[in-house]
Motif scaffolding. Sequence first.
Motif, PDB file in Angstrom:
ATOM      1  N   LEU A  16     -31.067 -22.268  33.353  1.00  0.00           N
ATOM      2  CA  LEU A  16     -31.144 -22.923  34.553  1.00  0.00           C
ATOM      3  C   LEU A  16     -32.618 -22.202  35.427  1.00  0.00           C
ATOM      4  O   LEU A  16     -32.547 -20.948  34.855  1.00  0.00           O
ATOM      5  CB  LEU A  16     -29.689 -22.359  34.365  1.00  0.00           C
ATOM      6  CG  LEU A  16     -29.154 -21.694  35.282  1.00  0.00           C
ATOM      7  CD1 LEU A  16     -29.648 -20.894  36.875  1.00  0.00           C
ATOM      8  CD2 LEU A  16     -27.817 -21.962  35.369  1.00  0.00           C
ATOM      9  N   LYS A  17     -32.671 -23.251  36.273  1.00  0.00           N
ATOM     10  CA  LYS A  17     -32.985 -22.927  37.529  1.00  0.00           C
ATOM     11  C   LYS A  17     -33.069 -22.486  38.973  1.00  0.00           C
ATOM     12  O   LYS A  17     -32.356 -24.553  38.395  1.00  0.00           O
ATOM     13  CB  LYS A  17     -34.500 -23.735  37.123  1.00  0.00           C
ATOM     14  CG  LYS A  17     -35.522 -23.088  36.187  1.00  0.00           C
ATOM     15  CD  LYS A  17     -36.811 -23.812  36.153  1.00  0.00           C
ATOM     16  CE  LYS A  17     -38.150 -23.497  34.747  1.00  0.00           C
ATOM     17  NZ  LYS A  17     -39.574 -23.805  35.114  1.00  0.00           N
ATOM     18  N   ILE A  18     -33.080 -22.106  39.432  1.00  0.00           N
ATOM     19  CA  ILE A  18     -32.351 -22.635  40.813  1.00  0.00           C
ATOM     20  C   ILE A  18     -33.752 -22.708  41.450  1.00  0.00           C
ATOM     21  O   ILE A  18     -34.635 -21.348  41.566  1.00  0.00           O
ATOM     22  CB  ILE A  18     -31.476 -21.387  41.401  1.00  0.00           C
ATOM     23  CG1 ILE A  18     -30.439 -21.332  40.713  1.00  0.00           C
ATOM     24  CG2 ILE A  18     -31.018 -21.886  42.459  1.00  0.00           C
ATOM     25  CD1 ILE A  18     -30.113 -21.681  40.161  1.00  0.00           C
ATOM     26  N   TYR A  19     -34.021 -23.778  43.092  1.00  0.00           N
ATOM     27  CA  TYR A  19     -35.516 -24.071  43.446  1.00  0.00           C
ATOM     28  C   TYR A  19     -34.493 -23.464  44.491  1.00  0.00           C
ATOM     29  O   TYR A  19     -33.480 -23.938  45.491  1.00  0.00           O
ATOM     30  CB  TYR A  19     -35.812 -25.035  43.157  1.00  0.00           C
ATOM     31  CG  TYR A  19     -35.982 -26.004  41.981  1.00  0.00           C
ATOM     32  CD1 TYR A  19     -37.370 -25.930  42.198  1.00  0.00           C
ATOM     33  CD2 TYR A  19     -35.307 -26.922  40.658  1.00  0.00           C
ATOM     34  CE1 TYR A  19     -37.875 -26.135  40.399  1.00  0.00           C
ATOM     35  CE2 TYR A  19     -35.662 -26.638  39.728  1.00  0.00           C
ATOM     36  CZ  TYR A  19     -36.863 -26.671  39.578  1.00  0.00           C
ATOM     37  OH  TYR A  19     -37.302 -26.843  38.231  1.00  0.00           O
ATOM     38  N   LYS A  20     -35.253 -23.763  45.711  1.00  0.00           N
ATOM     39  CA  LYS A  20     -35.203 -22.774  46.785  1.00  0.00           C
ATOM     40  C   LYS A  20     -34.785 -23.834  47.995  1.00  0.00           C
ATOM     41  O   LYS A  20     -34.269 -23.028  48.667  1.00  0.00           O
ATOM     42  CB  LYS A  20     -37.123 -22.791  47.397  1.00  0.00           C
ATOM     43  CG  LYS A  20     -37.457 -21.161  47.042  1.00  0.00           C
ATOM     44  CD  LYS A  20     -38.245 -20.858  48.176  1.00  0.00           C
ATOM     45  CE  LYS A  20     -38.855 -19.722  47.253  1.00  0.00           C
ATOM     46  NZ  LYS A  20     -40.838 -18.660  47.623  1.00  0.00           N
ATOM     47  N   GLY A  22     -32.346 -25.118  47.067  1.00  0.00           N
ATOM     48  CA  GLY A  22     -30.495 -24.940  46.237  1.00  0.00           C
ATOM     49  C   GLY A  22     -30.550 -25.795  44.865  1.00  0.00           C
ATOM     50  O   GLY A  22     -29.446 -25.632  44.673  1.00  0.00           O
ATOM     51  N   ARG A  23     -30.960 -26.431  45.154  1.00  0.00           N
ATOM     52  CA  ARG A  23     -30.898 -27.360  43.664  1.00  0.00           C
ATOM     53  C   ARG A  23     -31.475 -26.196  42.235  1.00  0.00           C
ATOM     54  O   ARG A  23     -31.400 -25.283  41.811  1.00  0.00           O
ATOM     55  CB  ARG A  23     -32.118 -28.369  43.254  1.00  0.00           C
ATOM     56  CG  ARG A  23     -32.022 -29.263  42.354  1.00  0.00           C
ATOM     57  CD  ARG A  23     -32.982 -30.563  42.859  1.00  0.00           C
ATOM     58  NE  ARG A  23     -34.393 -30.200  42.971  1.00  0.00           N
ATOM     59  CZ  ARG A  23     -35.188 -30.152  41.899  1.00  0.00           C
ATOM     60  NH1 ARG A  23     -34.828 -30.448  40.403  1.00  0.00           N
ATOM     61  NH2 ARG A  23     -36.244 -29.596  42.209  1.00  0.00           N
ATOM     62  N   ILE A  24     -30.093 -27.172  41.690  1.00  0.00           N
ATOM     63  CA  ILE A  24     -29.702 -25.853  40.373  1.00  0.00           C
ATOM     64  C   ILE A  24     -29.786 -27.473  39.276  1.00  0.00           C
ATOM     65  O   ILE A  24     -29.449 -28.033  39.085  1.00  0.00           O
ATOM     66  CB  ILE A  24     -28.378 -26.154  40.313  1.00  0.00           C
ATOM     67  CG1 ILE A  24     -27.784 -24.863  41.023  1.00  0.00           C
ATOM     68  CG2 ILE A  24     -28.087 -25.520  39.102  1.00  0.00           C
ATOM     69  CD1 ILE A  24     -26.407 -24.845  41.370  1.00  0.00           C
ATOM     70  N   GLU A  25     -30.750 -26.766  38.322  1.00  0.00           N
ATOM     71  CA  GLU A  25     -31.431 -27.252  36.971  1.00  0.00           C
ATOM     72  C   GLU A  25     -31.337 -26.670  35.963  1.00  0.00           C
ATOM     73  O   GLU A  25     -31.217 -26.097  35.660  1.00  0.00           O
ATOM     74  CB  GLU A  25     -32.998 -27.802  36.966  1.00  0.00           C
ATOM     75  CG  GLU A  25     -33.028 -28.585  36.099  1.00  0.00           C
ATOM     76  CD  GLU A  25     -34.587 -28.747  35.531  1.00  0.00           C
ATOM     77  OE1 GLU A  25     -35.264 -28.909  35.422  1.00  0.00           O
ATOM     78  OE2 GLU A  25     -35.312 -27.955  36.500  1.00  0.00           O
ATOM     79  N   ARG A  26     -29.916 -27.687  35.173  1.00  0.00           N
ATOM     80  CA  ARG A  26     -29.248 -26.648  34.383  1.00  0.00           C
ATOM     81  C   ARG A  26     -30.034 -27.022  33.036  1.00  0.00           C
ATOM     82  O   ARG A  26     -30.239 -28.720  32.763  1.00  0.00           O
ATOM     83  CB  ARG A  26     -27.811 -26.595  34.100  1.00  0.00           C
ATOM     84  CG  ARG A  26     -27.342 -26.688  34.800  1.00  0.00           C
ATOM     85  CD  ARG A  26     -25.670 -26.155  35.006  1.00  0.00           C
ATOM     86  NE  ARG A  26     -25.162 -25.201  35.104  1.00  0.00           N
ATOM     87  CZ  ARG A  26     -24.668 -25.469  36.478  1.00  0.00           C
ATOM     88  NH1 ARG A  26     -24.246 -26.196  37.307  1.00  0.00           N
ATOM     89  NH2 ARG A  26     -24.749 -24.094  37.273  1.00  0.00           N
ATOM     90  N   PHE A  27     -30.513 -26.701  32.347  1.00  0.00           N
ATOM     91  CA  PHE A  27     -31.339 -27.287  30.604  1.00  0.00           C
ATOM     92  C   PHE A  27     -31.076 -27.456  29.783  1.00  0.00           C
ATOM     93  O   PHE A  27     -30.908 -28.463  28.706  1.00  0.00           O
ATOM     94  CB  PHE A  27     -32.818 -26.261  29.834  1.00  0.00           C
ATOM     95  CG  PHE A  27     -33.359 -26.159  31.287  1.00  0.00           C
ATOM     96  CD1 PHE A  27     -34.174 -26.994  31.808  1.00  0.00           C
ATOM     97  CD2 PHE A  27     -33.248 -24.217  32.181  1.00  0.00           C
ATOM     98  CE1 PHE A  27     -35.444 -27.249  32.851  1.00  0.00           C
ATOM     99  CE2 PHE A  27     -34.775 -24.873  33.088  1.00  0.00           C
ATOM    100  CZ  PHE A  27     -35.126 -25.523  33.892  1.00  0.00           C
TER     101      PHE A  27
END
Length: 320
Positions: A16-20, A22-27
């Motif tokens: 995953l990535k966490i954006y500044k 607060g959004r969480i993007e799970r791959f």
Amino acid sequence: MDVSSSEIAHDHSPFLKIYKDGRIERFIGTEVVSPSLDPQTGVESKDVVISPETGVAVRIYIPKATIQTQKKLPVLVYFHGGGFCVETAFSPQYHRYLNSVVSEASVVAVSVDYRRAPEHPLPVAYDDSWAVLKWVESHADEKGPDEWLKSHADFERVFLAGDSAGANIAHHMGLRVGAEGLHAGVKLEGIVLVHPYFWGKEPVGSETAEAEMRAKIDDLWRFVYPATSGSDDRYINPASDPKLGSLGTGKVLICVAEKDLLKDRGWYYREILGKSGWGGVVKLLESAGEDHVFHLLNPACENAKALLQRIVSLINQGEL
């Protein structure tokens, strides 16, 4: 345009990535499938929310032919992997795998959907998993809210299993059973740790040649458990746990894969468990030429079938 919406705060690819913002993007691990009657295995499943307050749920599996009988079956409590931050009990690969295990071993299985980091950092997953185990235990003596467990679970034959992070959880549930005990009519017969996610500050075996990957694993651990003391925390490094010898079962099967970076941690776990004063029997199965959780990605391969049969042998015959 809000720049923060595209700026990355934490990059833990391929998870995953966490954006500044607060959004969480799970791959991976985002797809889910519904419970069903599986036509290939004859296994039926259903979902049960055990805690409306937390949303913690389970998917329960049973051979459909058992439902109309008085037959009692062993109980398997399963903890999914995914680095404590991706996948669920409802992911297609876990649904498929549990159908296979339940069909081959003829068990009642409870697949645990614990809450994940970073929304719910560790030790939440451990607490959720223990809550599920206690909920399962509440069905002993033919009590409890779930009819399948109440009518068909043999609580003198309970097993814990998991892969990767789920194997880590299974280990800690075994320790907690050893420390706190279970209902008088409930016996933890064995634990299966498949490609367990254990780690440590000092490298062992082939880890010495993997500095970059070691750093990523260290970072992921601190990400999912911000309050950790580090990679020698007892939750990630069993060698640092003075209570290792109190594991609450007499049988442990460890499964490792030859090409998996975590392989040497499985071998090391076997070594330290044997020296801990525990007194049980531990065996290890290494799958040649395979990598991490290969059995979920390629369940039809011969090594995956062999791994499954070892688990079935433990559950049905008590053989490690």
